[in-house]
Design a protein around this motif. Structure first.
Motif, PDB file in Angstrom:
ATOM      1  N   VAL A  37       0.847  -1.193   0.000  1.00 27.08           N
ATOM      2  CA  VAL A  37       0.000   0.000   0.000  1.00 27.08           C
ATOM      3  C   VAL A  37       0.885   1.246   0.000  1.00 27.08           C
ATOM      4  O   VAL A  37       1.888   1.319   0.726  1.00 27.08           O
ATOM      5  CB  VAL A  37      -0.938  -0.011   1.216  1.00 27.08           C
ATOM      6  N   ARG A  38       0.512   2.222  -0.806  1.00 25.37           N
ATOM      7  CA  ARG A  38       1.263   3.470  -0.935  1.00 25.37           C
ATOM      8  C   ARG A  38       0.408   4.662  -0.534  1.00 25.37           C
ATOM      9  O   ARG A  38      -0.800   4.644  -0.721  1.00 25.37           O
ATOM     10  CB  ARG A  38       1.760   3.668  -2.375  1.00 25.37           C
ATOM     11  N   ARG A  39       1.089   5.639  -0.013  1.00 27.74           N
ATOM     12  CA  ARG A  39       0.467   6.928   0.281  1.00 27.74           C
ATOM     13  C   ARG A  39       1.387   8.012  -0.269  1.00 27.74           C
ATOM     14  O   ARG A  39       2.556   8.102   0.134  1.00 27.74           O
ATOM     15  CB  ARG A  39       0.254   7.117   1.785  1.00 27.74           C
ATOM     16  N   ASP A  40       0.843   8.822  -1.184  1.00 30.41           N
ATOM     17  CA  ASP A  40       1.626   9.865  -1.850  1.00 30.41           C
ATOM     18  C   ASP A  40       2.848   9.283  -2.545  1.00 30.41           C
ATOM     19  O   ASP A  40       3.924   9.899  -2.591  1.00 30.41           O
ATOM     20  CB  ASP A  40       2.056  10.952  -0.863  1.00 30.41           C
ATOM     21  N   GLY A  41       2.690   8.080  -3.109  1.00 27.98           N
ATOM     22  CA  GLY A  41       3.769   7.455  -3.852  1.00 27.98           C
ATOM     23  C   GLY A  41       4.814   6.760  -3.009  1.00 27.98           C
ATOM     24  O   GLY A  41       5.786   6.234  -3.553  1.00 27.98           O
TER      25      GLY A  41
ATOM     26  N   LEU B  33       7.213   5.012   5.252  1.00 27.96           N
ATOM     27  CA  LEU B  33       6.636   6.072   6.084  1.00 27.96           C
ATOM     28  C   LEU B  33       6.748   5.733   7.560  1.00 27.96           C
ATOM     29  O   LEU B  33       7.018   6.616   8.392  1.00 27.96           O
ATOM     30  CB  LEU B  33       5.170   6.283   5.700  1.00 27.96           C
ATOM     31  N   LEU B  34       6.571   4.448   7.910  1.00 34.00           N
ATOM     32  CA  LEU B  34       6.678   4.035   9.304  1.00 34.00           C
ATOM     33  C   LEU B  34       8.108   4.189   9.812  1.00 34.00           C
ATOM     34  O   LEU B  34       8.339   4.674  10.929  1.00 34.00           O
ATOM     35  CB  LEU B  34       6.219   2.582   9.449  1.00 34.00           C
TER      36      LEU B  34
ATOM     37  N   ARG C 118      12.178   7.245  12.980  1.00 38.97           N
ATOM     38  CA  ARG C 118      13.414   8.026  13.057  1.00 38.97           C
ATOM     39  C   ARG C 118      13.125   9.438  13.562  1.00 38.97           C
ATOM     40  O   ARG C 118      13.888   9.987  14.371  1.00 38.97           O
ATOM     41  CB  ARG C 118      14.073   8.087  11.681  1.00 38.97           C
ATOM     42  N   GLN C 119      12.038  10.032  13.088  1.00 40.47           N
ATOM     43  CA  GLN C 119      11.700  11.378  13.552  1.00 40.47           C
ATOM     44  C   GLN C 119      11.344  11.378  15.029  1.00 40.47           C
ATOM     45  O   GLN C 119      11.658  12.322  15.763  1.00 40.47           O
ATOM     46  CB  GLN C 119      10.533  11.923  12.719  1.00 40.47           C
ATOM     47  N   ARG C 120      10.703  10.296  15.484  1.00 42.92           N
ATOM     48  CA  ARG C 120      10.308  10.206  16.889  1.00 42.92           C
ATOM     49  C   ARG C 120      11.510  10.014  17.794  1.00 42.92           C
ATOM     50  O   ARG C 120      11.554  10.560  18.910  1.00 42.92           O
ATOM     51  CB  ARG C 120       9.326   9.045  17.066  1.00 42.92           C
TER      52      ARG C 120
END
Length: 348
Positions: free
Chosen positions: A67-71, A77-78, A83-85
Protein backbone atom coordinates in the motif's frame (compact mmCIF):
# COMPACT_ATOMS: atom_id res chain seq x y z
CA UNK A 1 13.07 1.92 -34.54
CA UNK A 2 11.09 3.76 -31.86
CA UNK A 3 11.43 2.91 -28.18
CA UNK A 4 8.76 3.80 -25.63
CA UNK A 5 10.18 5.60 -22.59
CA UNK A 6 8.01 5.57 -19.45
CA UNK A 7 7.05 8.94 -18.04
CA UNK A 8 8.30 8.03 -14.55
CA UNK A 9 11.91 7.05 -15.21
CA UNK A 10 12.69 6.94 -11.48
CA UNK A 11 10.10 4.24 -10.78
CA UNK A 12 11.51 1.00 -9.39
CA UNK A 13 11.62 -2.00 -11.73
CA UNK A 14 9.00 -4.74 -11.30
CA UNK A 15 10.66 -8.15 -11.21
CA UNK A 16 7.93 -10.56 -10.06
CA UNK A 17 4.11 -10.35 -10.31
CA UNK A 18 4.22 -6.57 -10.38
CA UNK A 19 6.35 -6.28 -7.23
CA UNK A 20 9.71 -4.58 -6.92
CA UNK A 21 12.87 -6.31 -5.73
CA UNK A 22 12.54 -4.66 -2.33
CA UNK A 23 8.93 -5.80 -1.86
CA UNK A 24 9.79 -9.35 -2.92
CA UNK A 25 12.75 -9.43 -0.53
CA UNK A 26 10.71 -8.18 2.45
CA UNK A 27 7.85 -10.62 1.84
CA UNK A 28 10.29 -13.52 1.22
CA UNK A 29 12.17 -12.84 4.45
CA UNK A 30 8.88 -12.60 6.34
CA UNK A 31 7.74 -15.90 4.85
CA UNK A 32 11.02 -17.61 5.77
CA UNK A 33 10.84 -16.28 9.34
CA UNK A 34 7.26 -17.49 9.76
CA UNK A 35 8.14 -20.87 8.25
CA UNK A 36 11.14 -21.18 10.58
CA UNK A 37 8.94 -20.33 13.54
CA UNK A 38 6.48 -23.03 12.52
CA UNK A 39 9.27 -25.59 12.19
CA UNK A 40 10.57 -24.67 15.64
CA UNK A 41 7.16 -24.77 17.38
CA UNK A 42 5.28 -27.46 15.43
CA UNK A 43 5.87 -30.00 18.17
CA UNK A 44 4.30 -27.89 20.94
CA UNK A 45 1.79 -25.59 19.17
CA UNK A 46 -1.14 -26.82 17.04
CA UNK A 47 -1.12 -25.82 13.38
CA UNK A 48 -4.39 -23.88 13.71
CA UNK A 49 -3.08 -21.82 16.62
CA UNK A 50 0.15 -20.98 14.78
CA UNK A 51 -1.75 -20.00 11.62
CA UNK A 52 -3.99 -17.72 13.69
CA UNK A 53 -0.87 -15.90 14.92
CA UNK A 54 1.21 -15.98 11.71
CA UNK A 55 -1.53 -14.98 9.25
CA UNK A 56 -2.12 -11.46 10.67
CA UNK A 57 1.65 -10.88 10.73
CA UNK A 58 2.00 -11.88 7.08
CA UNK A 59 -0.98 -9.75 6.03
CA UNK A 60 0.33 -6.74 7.97
CA UNK A 61 3.77 -6.98 6.36
CA UNK A 62 2.23 -7.35 2.89
CA UNK A 63 0.04 -4.30 3.44
CA UNK A 64 3.03 -2.25 4.66
CA UNK A 65 5.15 -2.99 1.58
CA UNK A 66 2.33 -2.84 -1.02
CA UNK A 67 0.00 0.00 0.00
CA UNK A 68 1.26 3.47 -0.93
CA UNK A 69 0.47 6.93 0.28
CA UNK A 70 1.63 9.86 -1.85
CA UNK A 71 3.77 7.46 -3.85
CA UNK A 72 5.63 6.10 -0.77
CA UNK A 73 5.01 2.67 0.73
CA UNK A 74 3.72 2.46 4.29
CA UNK A 75 6.81 0.68 5.63
CA UNK A 76 9.04 3.58 4.53
CA UNK A 77 6.64 6.07 6.08
CA UNK A 78 6.68 4.03 9.30
CA UNK A 79 10.49 3.98 9.39
CA UNK A 80 10.61 7.73 8.74
CA UNK A 81 8.13 8.33 11.59
CA UNK A 82 10.20 6.19 13.96
CA UNK A 83 13.41 8.03 13.06
CA UNK A 84 11.70 11.38 13.55
CA UNK A 85 10.31 10.21 16.89
CA UNK A 86 13.66 8.95 18.17
CA UNK A 87 15.65 12.01 17.11
CA UNK A 88 15.92 15.00 19.47
CA UNK A 89 13.49 17.83 18.90
CA UNK A 90 16.16 20.49 19.31
CA UNK A 91 19.57 20.37 17.71
CA UNK A 92 22.64 22.35 18.65
CA UNK A 93 26.10 22.65 17.19
CA UNK A 94 28.78 20.25 18.39
CA UNK A 95 30.48 21.40 21.58
CA UNK A 96 27.74 23.83 22.61
CA UNK A 97 25.45 23.59 25.61
CA UNK A 98 21.70 23.35 25.24
CA UNK A 99 20.11 26.66 26.20
CA UNK A 100 16.64 27.24 27.54
CA UNK A 101 13.99 28.47 25.12
CA UNK A 102 13.25 32.19 25.71
CA UNK A 103 9.85 33.00 27.12
CA UNK A 104 8.85 35.10 24.12
CA UNK A 105 9.75 32.29 21.73
CA UNK A 106 8.11 29.53 23.76
CA UNK A 107 4.91 31.57 23.98
CA UNK A 108 4.76 31.99 20.22
CA UNK A 109 5.74 28.42 19.49
CA UNK A 110 3.35 26.69 21.89
CA UNK A 111 0.53 29.17 22.48
CA UNK A 112 -1.63 29.86 19.48
CA UNK A 113 -3.69 32.35 21.49
CA UNK A 114 -0.89 34.94 21.43
CA UNK A 115 -0.54 34.66 17.67
CA UNK A 116 -4.29 34.87 17.12
CA UNK A 117 -4.62 37.91 19.38
CA UNK A 118 -1.70 39.90 18.02
CA UNK A 119 -1.75 38.72 14.41
CA UNK A 120 1.09 37.25 12.40
CA UNK A 121 4.01 39.61 11.83
CA UNK A 122 5.28 38.85 8.33
CA UNK A 123 8.83 39.93 7.43
CA UNK A 124 7.82 41.25 4.00
CA UNK A 125 6.92 44.94 4.21
CA UNK A 126 6.23 45.51 0.51
CA UNK A 127 7.21 44.69 -3.07
CA UNK A 128 8.83 47.27 -5.35
CA UNK A 129 8.16 47.64 -9.06
CA UNK A 130 11.23 45.57 -9.98
CA UNK A 131 10.01 42.67 -7.82
CA UNK A 132 12.36 43.43 -4.92
CA UNK A 133 10.80 42.44 -1.59
CA UNK A 134 11.36 44.88 1.27
CA UNK A 135 12.14 42.93 4.48
CA UNK A 136 12.39 45.99 6.71
CA UNK A 137 15.36 45.78 9.06
CA UNK A 138 16.35 42.40 7.59
CA UNK A 139 17.20 43.91 4.20
CA UNK A 140 15.80 43.21 0.77
CA UNK A 141 15.23 40.05 -1.27
CA UNK A 142 14.71 39.09 -4.88
CA UNK A 143 12.81 36.01 -6.06
CA UNK A 144 13.50 34.22 -9.35
CA UNK A 145 11.94 31.18 -11.01
CA UNK A 146 14.32 28.43 -12.14
CA UNK A 147 13.76 25.89 -14.88
CA UNK A 148 14.36 22.19 -14.25
CA UNK A 149 16.82 19.71 -15.72
CA UNK A 150 16.09 16.00 -16.19
CA UNK A 151 19.03 14.56 -14.30
CA UNK A 152 18.02 10.90 -14.43
CA UNK A 153 18.01 10.68 -18.25
CA UNK A 154 21.54 12.10 -18.61
CA UNK A 155 24.65 9.99 -19.07
CA UNK A 156 27.13 9.75 -16.19
CA UNK A 157 29.44 12.25 -17.91
CA UNK A 158 26.58 14.71 -18.40
CA UNK A 159 25.47 14.26 -14.79
CA UNK A 160 28.98 15.00 -13.61
CA UNK A 161 29.08 18.15 -15.75
CA UNK A 162 25.73 19.33 -14.38
CA UNK A 163 26.87 18.71 -10.81
CA UNK A 164 30.12 20.60 -11.44
CA UNK A 165 28.23 23.57 -12.91
CA UNK A 166 25.90 23.71 -9.92
CA UNK A 167 28.86 23.33 -7.57
CA UNK A 168 30.59 26.32 -9.17
CA UNK A 169 27.56 28.45 -8.38
CA UNK A 170 27.50 27.26 -4.77
CA UNK A 171 31.21 27.99 -4.35
CA UNK A 172 30.68 31.52 -5.72
CA UNK A 173 28.11 32.44 -3.07
CA UNK A 174 29.08 35.21 -0.67
CA UNK A 175 25.61 35.97 0.71
CA UNK A 176 22.36 34.38 1.79
CA UNK A 177 20.35 32.40 -0.77
CA UNK A 178 17.43 30.01 -0.51
CA UNK A 179 16.40 27.33 -2.99
CA UNK A 180 12.70 26.64 -2.52
CA UNK A 181 10.98 23.66 -4.15
CA UNK A 182 7.24 23.75 -3.65
CA UNK A 183 4.19 22.01 -5.05
CA UNK A 184 0.96 23.87 -5.73
CA UNK A 185 -2.40 23.13 -7.28
CA UNK A 186 -2.54 23.24 -11.06
CA UNK A 187 -5.58 24.80 -12.75
CA UNK A 188 -5.91 23.71 -16.40
CA UNK A 189 -9.23 25.43 -17.08
CA UNK A 190 -7.56 28.21 -19.10
CA UNK A 191 -5.65 25.75 -21.29
CA UNK A 192 -8.79 23.66 -21.84
CA UNK A 193 -10.84 26.69 -22.93
CA UNK A 194 -8.04 27.85 -25.24
CA UNK A 195 -7.75 24.40 -26.84
CA UNK A 196 -11.47 24.24 -27.57
CA UNK A 197 -11.57 27.80 -28.92
CA UNK A 198 -8.61 27.33 -31.28
CA UNK A 199 -9.53 23.83 -32.44
CA UNK A 200 -11.84 25.12 -35.17
CA UNK A 201 -9.09 27.28 -36.70
CA UNK A 202 -6.64 24.40 -37.19
CA UNK A 203 -5.80 23.62 -40.85
CA UNK A 204 -6.90 19.95 -40.82
CA UNK A 205 -9.97 18.19 -39.35
CA UNK A 206 -7.73 15.55 -37.79
CA UNK A 207 -5.86 18.24 -35.87
CA UNK A 208 -9.17 19.69 -34.67
CA UNK A 209 -10.30 16.27 -33.47
CA UNK A 210 -6.98 15.69 -31.69
CA UNK A 211 -7.17 19.08 -29.98
CA UNK A 212 -10.73 18.46 -28.77
CA UNK A 213 -9.81 14.98 -27.56
CA UNK A 214 -6.85 16.38 -25.65
CA UNK A 215 -9.08 19.04 -24.07
CA UNK A 216 -11.55 16.33 -22.98
CA UNK A 217 -8.67 14.28 -21.57
CA UNK A 218 -7.39 17.23 -19.52
CA UNK A 219 -10.89 17.95 -18.21
CA UNK A 220 -11.37 14.29 -17.24
CA UNK A 221 -7.96 14.21 -15.59
CA UNK A 222 -8.79 17.26 -13.48
CA UNK A 223 -12.05 15.69 -12.29
CA UNK A 224 -10.47 12.45 -11.08
CA UNK A 225 -7.15 13.63 -9.64
CA UNK A 226 -5.70 16.58 -7.80
CA UNK A 227 -3.23 18.07 -10.25
CA UNK A 228 -0.04 19.57 -8.85
CA UNK A 229 2.85 21.41 -10.41
CA UNK A 230 6.33 21.87 -9.05
CA UNK A 231 7.93 25.28 -8.87
CA UNK A 232 11.57 25.97 -8.06
CA UNK A 233 12.37 29.42 -6.72
CA UNK A 234 15.73 31.03 -6.02
CA UNK A 235 15.55 33.67 -3.29
CA UNK A 236 18.53 35.99 -2.87
CA UNK A 237 18.68 38.20 0.22
CA UNK A 238 20.90 41.21 0.75
CA UNK A 239 21.19 43.15 4.05
CA UNK A 240 20.88 46.94 4.07
CA UNK A 241 24.12 48.22 5.44
CA UNK A 242 23.62 50.90 8.05
CA UNK A 243 26.11 53.60 9.03
CA UNK A 244 27.28 53.91 12.67
CA UNK A 245 25.74 56.87 14.46
CA UNK A 246 29.12 58.37 15.42
CA UNK A 247 30.15 58.73 11.77
CA UNK A 248 27.14 60.80 10.74
CA UNK A 249 27.83 64.51 10.31
CA UNK A 250 25.10 67.14 10.08
CA UNK A 251 21.45 66.25 10.25
CA UNK A 252 21.13 62.88 11.90
CA UNK A 253 18.52 60.41 10.71
CA UNK A 254 16.48 58.31 13.08
CA UNK A 255 18.59 56.18 15.43
CA UNK A 256 17.73 52.90 17.11
CA UNK A 257 19.41 51.37 20.14
CA UNK A 258 20.18 47.64 20.28
CA UNK A 259 20.24 45.44 23.35
CA UNK A 260 24.00 45.92 23.72
CA UNK A 261 23.66 49.68 23.96
CA UNK A 262 25.08 50.42 20.50
CA UNK A 263 23.35 52.90 18.24
CA UNK A 264 22.87 52.46 14.50
CA UNK A 265 21.44 54.81 11.92
CA UNK A 266 18.17 53.82 10.36
CA UNK A 267 18.96 52.64 6.78
CA UNK A 268 18.42 55.45 4.31
CA UNK A 269 16.79 55.25 0.92
CA UNK A 270 20.21 55.38 -0.72
CA UNK A 271 21.34 52.35 1.28
CA UNK A 272 18.27 50.44 0.15
CA UNK A 273 18.91 51.37 -3.48
CA UNK A 274 22.50 50.16 -3.12
CA UNK A 275 21.28 46.87 -1.66
CA UNK A 276 18.80 46.52 -4.54
CA UNK A 277 21.58 47.05 -7.10
CA UNK A 278 23.67 44.37 -5.38
CA UNK A 279 20.68 42.04 -5.56
CA UNK A 280 20.31 42.56 -9.30
CA UNK A 281 24.03 41.97 -9.81
CA UNK A 282 23.93 38.73 -7.81
CA UNK A 283 20.87 37.58 -9.75
CA UNK A 284 22.70 38.24 -13.03
CA UNK A 285 25.68 36.24 -11.76
CA UNK A 286 23.39 33.36 -10.79
CA UNK A 287 21.87 33.35 -14.26
CA UNK A 288 25.32 33.25 -15.90
CA UNK A 289 26.68 30.50 -13.64
CA UNK A 290 23.62 28.25 -13.87
CA UNK A 291 23.11 28.58 -17.62
CA UNK A 292 25.85 25.98 -18.43
CA UNK A 293 23.77 23.47 -16.45
CA UNK A 294 20.72 24.22 -18.62
CA UNK A 295 18.96 26.11 -15.81
CA UNK A 296 17.23 29.33 -16.80
CA UNK A 297 16.88 31.88 -14.01
CA UNK A 298 14.10 34.44 -14.50
CA UNK A 299 13.57 37.18 -11.92
CA UNK A 300 9.93 37.68 -10.94
CA UNK A 301 8.30 41.06 -11.38
CA UNK A 302 6.25 42.80 -8.70
CA UNK A 303 2.98 41.04 -9.52
CA UNK A 304 4.56 37.59 -9.68
CA UNK A 305 6.50 38.11 -6.45
CA UNK A 306 3.32 39.26 -4.72
CA UNK A 307 1.51 36.13 -5.93
CA UNK A 308 4.32 33.94 -4.54
CA UNK A 309 4.15 35.65 -1.14
CA UNK A 310 0.35 35.36 -1.07
CA UNK A 311 0.52 31.64 -1.88
CA UNK A 312 3.15 31.11 0.84
CA UNK A 313 0.97 32.88 3.41
CA UNK A 314 -2.14 30.89 2.42
CA UNK A 315 -1.00 27.59 0.84
CA UNK A 316 -4.37 25.86 1.30
CA UNK A 317 -6.34 28.38 -0.73
CA UNK A 318 -8.55 26.61 -3.31
CA UNK A 319 -7.92 29.50 -5.72
CA UNK A 320 -4.14 29.96 -6.13
CA UNK A 321 -3.03 33.60 -6.33
CA UNK A 322 -1.89 34.85 -9.71
CA UNK A 323 -0.47 38.14 -11.02
CA UNK A 324 -3.76 38.80 -12.88
CA UNK A 325 -5.82 38.88 -9.66
CA UNK A 326 -6.68 42.25 -8.15
CA UNK A 327 -5.13 43.12 -4.82
CA UNK A 328 -7.05 43.58 -1.59
CA UNK A 329 -6.83 47.38 -1.83
CA UNK A 330 -7.47 47.70 -5.58
CA UNK A 331 -10.74 48.92 -7.08
CA UNK A 332 -12.23 46.48 -9.60
CA UNK A 333 -13.74 48.30 -12.59
CA UNK A 334 -15.63 47.05 -15.62
CA UNK A 335 -13.99 47.85 -18.98
CA UNK A 336 -16.01 49.49 -21.71
CA UNK A 337 -17.92 47.13 -23.96
CA UNK A 338 -17.96 44.33 -21.37
CA UNK A 339 -21.75 44.07 -21.37
CA UNK A 340 -22.46 46.56 -18.57
CA UNK A 341 -25.37 48.90 -19.26
CA UNK A 342 -25.24 52.19 -17.29
CA UNK A 343 -29.04 52.56 -17.72
CA UNK A 344 -29.55 49.48 -15.56
CA UNK A 345 -27.66 51.00 -12.62
CA UNK A 346 -30.87 52.48 -11.14
CA UNK A 347 -32.48 49.06 -11.18
CA UNK A 348 -29.80 47.48 -9.00
Amino acid sequence: MSVRIPADVDREDRILAGFTARQVAVMAVTGLVLYGGWQATRAVIPVIAYVAVALPIGVAVSVLVVVRRDGVTLDRLLLAALRQRLQPRRRIASGQQSAEVPEWLSGVAHGHEDVAAGGLDLPAQGVAEAGIVDLGDDGVALVAACSTVNFALRTPAEQEALTAAFGRYLHSLAGSVQILVRAQRLDLSGQIVELRERAASLPHPALETAALDHADYLAELGRHAELLRRQILLVIREPVRSVPADSVIGRGPLRRRHAGGEEDVEPTEGARRAAASRLLRRMHEASELLSPAGIEVTALDAAQATAVLSAAANPDSPLPPSPEMAGADEVITTPAGAGWDPDEEDDL
